[in-house]
Design a protein around this motif. Structure first.
Motif, PDB file in Angstrom:
ATOM      1  N   CYS A 238      24.050  -7.782  16.682  1.00  0.00           N
ATOM      2  CA  CYS A 238      22.764  -7.490  17.108  1.00  0.00           C
ATOM      3  C   CYS A 238      23.030  -8.061  18.333  1.00  0.00           C
ATOM      4  O   CYS A 238      23.331  -7.453  19.960  1.00  0.00           O
ATOM      5  CB  CYS A 238      21.691  -7.974  16.516  1.00  0.00           C
ATOM      6  SG  CYS A 238      21.189  -7.337  14.846  1.00  0.00           S
ATOM      7  N   GLU A 239      23.978  -8.980  18.515  1.00  0.00           N
ATOM      8  CA  GLU A 239      24.652 -10.301  19.851  1.00  0.00           C
ATOM      9  C   GLU A 239      24.901  -9.462  20.677  1.00  0.00           C
ATOM     10  O   GLU A 239      25.438  -8.739  22.109  1.00  0.00           O
ATOM     11  CB  GLU A 239      25.081 -11.340  19.981  1.00  0.00           C
ATOM     12  CG  GLU A 239      25.429 -11.848  21.299  1.00  0.00           C
ATOM     13  CD  GLU A 239      25.752 -13.875  20.641  1.00  0.00           C
ATOM     14  OE1 GLU A 239      25.141 -14.113  21.585  1.00  0.00           O
ATOM     15  OE2 GLU A 239      27.046 -13.703  20.501  1.00  0.00           O
ATOM     16  N   GLU A 240      26.472  -8.532  20.459  1.00  0.00           N
ATOM     17  CA  GLU A 240      27.089  -8.444  21.092  1.00  0.00           C
ATOM     18  C   GLU A 240      27.315  -6.339  20.955  1.00  0.00           C
ATOM     19  O   GLU A 240      26.822  -5.893  22.629  1.00  0.00           O
ATOM     20  CB  GLU A 240      28.726  -7.855  19.498  1.00  0.00           C
ATOM     21  CG  GLU A 240      29.469  -8.730  19.622  1.00  0.00           C
ATOM     22  CD  GLU A 240      30.681  -8.672  18.222  1.00  0.00           C
ATOM     23  OE1 GLU A 240      31.514  -9.200  18.129  1.00  0.00           O
ATOM     24  OE2 GLU A 240      30.607  -7.260  17.942  1.00  0.00           O
ATOM     25  N   GLU A 241      25.652  -6.025  20.490  1.00  0.00           N
ATOM     26  CA  GLU A 241      25.449  -4.461  20.937  1.00  0.00           C
ATOM     27  C   GLU A 241      24.483  -4.564  21.225  1.00  0.00           C
ATOM     28  O   GLU A 241      23.400  -3.675  21.556  1.00  0.00           O
ATOM     29  CB  GLU A 241      25.208  -3.853  19.866  1.00  0.00           C
ATOM     30  CG  GLU A 241      26.247  -3.773  18.809  1.00  0.00           C
ATOM     31  CD  GLU A 241      27.338  -2.321  19.358  1.00  0.00           C
ATOM     32  OE1 GLU A 241      27.214  -1.683  19.972  1.00  0.00           O
ATOM     33  OE2 GLU A 241      29.000  -2.965  19.253  1.00  0.00           O
ATOM     34  N   GLY A 242      23.549  -6.034  21.734  1.00  0.00           N
ATOM     35  CA  GLY A 242      22.293  -5.599  22.834  1.00  0.00           C
ATOM     36  C   GLY A 242      20.503  -5.771  21.779  1.00  0.00           C
ATOM     37  O   GLY A 242      19.984  -5.379  22.838  1.00  0.00           O
ATOM     38  N   TYR A 243      20.886  -5.586  20.466  1.00  0.00           N
ATOM     39  CA  TYR A 243      19.393  -5.226  19.347  1.00  0.00           C
ATOM     40  C   TYR A 243      19.333  -6.948  19.291  1.00  0.00           C
ATOM     41  O   TYR A 243      19.912  -8.093  19.807  1.00  0.00           O
ATOM     42  CB  TYR A 243      20.390  -5.623  17.978  1.00  0.00           C
ATOM     43  CG  TYR A 243      21.095  -3.480  18.319  1.00  0.00           C
ATOM     44  CD1 TYR A 243      20.120  -3.075  19.181  1.00  0.00           C
ATOM     45  CD2 TYR A 243      21.888  -3.297  17.675  1.00  0.00           C
ATOM     46  CE1 TYR A 243      21.222  -1.750  19.728  1.00  0.00           C
ATOM     47  CE2 TYR A 243      22.829  -2.413  17.968  1.00  0.00           C
ATOM     48  CZ  TYR A 243      22.260  -0.983  19.243  1.00  0.00           C
ATOM     49  OH  TYR A 243      22.660   0.562  18.397  1.00  0.00           O
ATOM     50  N   LYS A 244      17.746  -6.765  19.057  1.00  0.00           N
ATOM     51  CA  LYS A 244      17.476  -7.883  18.672  1.00  0.00           C
ATOM     52  C   LYS A 244      17.459  -8.580  16.665  1.00  0.00           C
ATOM     53  O   LYS A 244      17.533  -7.437  15.759  1.00  0.00           O
ATOM     54  CB  LYS A 244      15.851  -8.686  19.200  1.00  0.00           C
ATOM     55  CG  LYS A 244      15.793  -8.294  20.329  1.00  0.00           C
ATOM     56  CD  LYS A 244      16.429  -9.492  21.096  1.00  0.00           C
ATOM     57  CE  LYS A 244      16.921 -10.210  22.925  1.00  0.00           C
ATOM     58  NZ  LYS A 244      17.542 -10.975  22.837  1.00  0.00           N
ATOM     59  N   TYR A 245      17.705  -9.526  16.593  1.00  0.00           N
ATOM     60  CA  TYR A 245      17.663 -10.265  15.342  1.00  0.00           C
ATOM     61  C   TYR A 245      16.258 -10.982  14.753  1.00  0.00           C
ATOM     62  O   TYR A 245      15.670 -12.341  15.525  1.00  0.00           O
ATOM     63  CB  TYR A 245      18.359 -11.223  15.311  1.00  0.00           C
ATOM     64  CG  TYR A 245      19.492 -11.448  13.861  1.00  0.00           C
ATOM     65  CD1 TYR A 245      19.644 -10.823  12.270  1.00  0.00           C
ATOM     66  CD2 TYR A 245      19.085 -12.969  13.133  1.00  0.00           C
ATOM     67  CE1 TYR A 245      19.753 -11.049  10.925  1.00  0.00           C
ATOM     68  CE2 TYR A 245      19.554 -13.122  11.998  1.00  0.00           C
ATOM     69  CZ  TYR A 245      18.951 -11.681  11.096  1.00  0.00           C
ATOM     70  OH  TYR A 245      19.460 -12.641   9.776  1.00  0.00           O
ATOM     71  N   LEU A 246      15.834 -10.395  13.527  1.00  0.00           N
ATOM     72  CA  LEU A 246      14.520 -11.277  13.015  1.00  0.00           C
ATOM     73  C   LEU A 246      15.319 -11.267  12.040  1.00  0.00           C
ATOM     74  O   LEU A 246      15.318 -11.045  10.966  1.00  0.00           O
ATOM     75  CB  LEU A 246      13.590  -9.611  12.475  1.00  0.00           C
ATOM     76  CG  LEU A 246      12.420 -10.789  11.991  1.00  0.00           C
ATOM     77  CD1 LEU A 246      11.304 -11.106  12.878  1.00  0.00           C
ATOM     78  CD2 LEU A 246      11.360  -9.552  11.757  1.00  0.00           C
ATOM     79  N   ASP A 247      14.895 -12.876  12.082  1.00  0.00           N
ATOM     80  CA  ASP A 247      15.747 -14.093  11.177  1.00  0.00           C
ATOM     81  C   ASP A 247      14.940 -14.122  10.162  1.00  0.00           C
ATOM     82  O   ASP A 247      13.648 -15.574   9.126  1.00  0.00           O
ATOM     83  CB  ASP A 247      15.717 -15.010  11.993  1.00  0.00           C
ATOM     84  CG  ASP A 247      16.935 -16.303  10.696  1.00  0.00           C
ATOM     85  OD1 ASP A 247      17.485 -15.559   9.545  1.00  0.00           O
ATOM     86  OD2 ASP A 247      17.214 -17.685  10.596  1.00  0.00           O
ATOM     87  N   SER A 248      13.917 -13.064   9.282  1.00  0.00           N
ATOM     88  CA  SER A 248      13.007 -13.364   8.168  1.00  0.00           C
ATOM     89  C   SER A 248      12.803 -14.187   7.126  1.00  0.00           C
ATOM     90  O   SER A 248      12.480 -14.669   6.606  1.00  0.00           O
ATOM     91  CB  SER A 248      12.470 -11.546   7.389  1.00  0.00           C
ATOM     92  OG  SER A 248      13.519 -11.810   7.418  1.00  0.00           O
ATOM     93  N   SER A 249      14.713 -14.919   7.353  1.00  0.00           N
ATOM     94  CA  SER A 249      14.375 -15.598   5.320  1.00  0.00           C
ATOM     95  C   SER A 249      14.225 -17.233   6.486  1.00  0.00           C
ATOM     96  O   SER A 249      14.546 -17.492   5.111  1.00  0.00           O
ATOM     97  CB  SER A 249      16.317 -15.923   5.897  1.00  0.00           C
ATOM     98  OG  SER A 249      17.311 -14.204   5.502  1.00  0.00           O
ATOM     99  N   GLN A 250      13.781 -17.317   7.125  1.00  0.00           N
ATOM    100  CA  GLN A 250      13.430 -18.480   7.203  1.00  0.00           C
ATOM    101  C   GLN A 250      11.765 -19.017   6.326  1.00  0.00           C
ATOM    102  O   GLN A 250      11.312 -19.538   6.029  1.00  0.00           O
ATOM    103  CB  GLN A 250      13.034 -18.875   9.008  1.00  0.00           C
ATOM    104  CG  GLN A 250      14.197 -19.215   9.427  1.00  0.00           C
ATOM    105  CD  GLN A 250      13.935 -19.300  10.819  1.00  0.00           C
ATOM    106  OE1 GLN A 250      13.113 -19.641  11.746  1.00  0.00           O
ATOM    107  NE2 GLN A 250      15.003 -18.566  12.006  1.00  0.00           N
ATOM    108  N   ALA A 251      11.258 -17.095   6.627  1.00  0.00           N
ATOM    109  CA  ALA A 251       9.802 -17.508   6.017  1.00  0.00           C
ATOM    110  C   ALA A 251      10.121 -16.936   4.327  1.00  0.00           C
ATOM    111  O   ALA A 251       9.189 -17.557   3.171  1.00  0.00           O
ATOM    112  CB  ALA A 251       9.188 -16.582   6.564  1.00  0.00           C
TER     113      ALA A 251
END
Length: 522
Positions: A238-251
């Motif tokens: 995501c960082e390399e391609e310009g997308y956003k990452y939803l880290d839902s594992s935290q929930a």
């Protein structure tokens, strides 16, 4: 002939015990215990020994690889990807969800089944959800899955995004790719995301984390080490391609163990349960990504959505493998309920296709009544509160979700008393006499008999003050006089009529002949 065989000591003790009065109750108790034990053994083999093939209860032993799992080793380093991982925000609400198109696998399908607590509305509908059971990242740009009215054939996810023109896309794949090599997985994901962006470059793309597994999962070939490794690779992509990452594992994961939180998955340990989906959407709304809306206006008219073609993928890539490498036929079955009640029984089961679930009962709360069952696939028939469901043979890896509905009992309206008619005010009758003390008997008419003799002069005993002129006759009197008329004087003394200035205007006038013959001077 008596036996010469010598009895053993225990035989003598037993014989002595049987001769005692308490021997019979003791013997009966021993026999009862034996019968109970035999019954328990029968139940064990017939119910517990046979039911797991249908209800899904299986023994589980921890794989050796789980013992060495480190919950912190390969987790996403949020600090290292601050510009890519979505931070916490204000709750964006339902409007945010409505502008978002959700793409993914069977877990995404479940977004259309569950909703917020106390609501019968799901988090998403077919108008903003394209979820395909058993789908992986390698099929994003090739699988024709979504159908629209007016189109003769289904379209791929990138083509559907172009038609539906969402403000943003939240995509979640990977559960069905846990046996894939990490590098291959990322290359396939890149290709699918690039196809979506090329088809409709105006939509923001957010990639969701692969949800955690439950430690007691049915397929122990799937591990949290794989989940963590793929998620770490996704955030880097995501960082390399310009997308956003939803880290839902935290929930969704237990921060101490790294595995899924208790009751956040079904009994298969893979698919999200109702509690898991609710926690996920709380996280989505509080980790929102809202940018300037650059979509060309006005938006094109979106044709009516028909949804995903059913049973597109018949093989389950993460199914439990049985003998000879064949996949088992068990699918997850979940029982949930709407507001107004709760369930009694095993609400999460693994059941073979064509098998029967163990009974679950819908119990309404006080003030509610049971309204019926609904199934995502198959039929509940005319079942009452207790349901023993048979899984259809065409059920897929997404399983079956059975929902019990309750209705609130309307309180009987309290009878409202009819208003008492207010009495109409009646006019108060005018007083019949001016004096404060009225005579006990008031004549209703002026006497017709008048004195026979009328004096022509005023008697010597005259009033001290008299009017200078005779009173002017009043208008026509009311039917009832306001003061008693003069009574007839005794025959010995002629009646004397004395004008009085205090006489009311409506008093009966004196006869005309009296007025013409009497002249009063002061």
């Amino acid at each position: 002939m008596a036996s010469n065989r010598k009895q053993a000591p225990w035989q003598k003790k037993l014989r002595a015990l049987l001769q005692k009065p308490a021997a019979l109750p003791i013997l009966a108790a021993v026999c009862g215990l034996i019968i109970v034990a035999i019954a328990a053994i029968v139940v064990w083999f017939t119910v517990l020994g046979g039911k797991p093939a249908e209800s899904g209860s299986t023994s589980w032993s921890e794989p050796a690889s789980d013992a060495s799992y480190d919950a912190t080793a390969d987790k996403v380093d949020v600090d290292a990807y601050k510009g890519t991982v979505l931070p916490e925000t204000e709750d964006a609400g339902q409007e945010y969800l409505g502008e978002t198109l959700f793409l993914g696998d069977s877990n995404t399908v479940r977004y259309m089944v569950y909703g917020p607590e106390g609501s019968d509305e799901p988090f998403t509908t077919i108008d903003n959800n394209i979820g395909v059971v058993s789908m992986g990242v390698q099929q994003i740009s090739s699988l024709k899955c979504e159908n629209f009215v007016g189109r003769s054939s289904a379209v791929t996810m990138p083509e559907a995004v172009k038609i539906m023109q969402p403000r943003r896309v939240i995509i979640g794949f990977g559960t069905n790719n846990l046996t894939m090599d990490v590098d291959t997985f990322i290359e396939e994901y890149k290709e699918g995301l690039a196809a979506i962006h090329e088809a409709y470059p105006y939509a923001d793309i957010i990639v969701n984390a692969i949800p955690p597994l439950d430690k007691q999962r049915s397929n122990t070939a799937l591990s949290m080490k794989q989940v963590d490794a793929l998620n770490s690779a996704i955030v880097k992509m995501c960082e390399e391609e310009g997308y956003k990452y939803l880290d839902s594992s935290q929930a969704l994961e237990d921060p101490e163990t790294g595995w899924a939180r208790t009751d956040y998955t079904l009994s298969d340990g893979v698919h999200l349960s109702q509690n898991g989906v609710r926690a996920l959407f709380d996280y989505i709304k509080t980790h929102a990504y809202i940018t300037e809306d650059t979509r060309p206006k006005p938006l094109n008219k979106v044709p009516q959505v028909q949804g995903v073609t059913p049973n597109l993928i018949t093989s389950d890539p993460i199914a439990v493998r049985g003998e000879n490498g064949q996949a088992t036929t068990k699918v997850p079955v979940e029982f949930v309920c709407s507001e107004g009640g709760h369930l009694s029984g095993a609400t999460s089961q693994m059941v073979a296709k064509g098998g029967t679930c163990s009974t679950v009962t819908a119990v309404p709360d006080e003030g509610w009544v049971f309204a019926g069952w609904a199934a995502t696939i198959g039929s509940t028939g005319g079942s009452g509160e207790s349901l023993t469901f048979t899984v259809p043979s065409n059920a897929d890896a997404n399983g079956v979700i059975l929902t019990a509905y309750f209705e609130q009992v309307e309180a009987e309206p309290t009878a409202t008393p009819e208003p008492t008619a207010s009495p109409s005010p009646k006019p108060t009758q005018a007083p019949t006499a001016a004096p404060t003390t009225a005579p006990s008997a008031v004549p209703t008419a002026v006497p017709t008999a008048m004195p026979t003799a009328v004096p022509t002069a005023v008697p010597t005993a005259a009033p001290t003050a008299a009017p200078t002129a005779a009173p002017t006759p009043a208008p026509t009197p009311e039917p009832v006089p306001t003061e008693p008329p003069a009574t007839e004087a005794p025959a010995s003394e002629p009646a004397v009529t004395v004008p009085d200035n205090s006489t009311p205007a409506n008093a009966a006038p004196a006869p005309e002949e009296n007025a013409s013959t009497a002249s009063v001077e002061g």
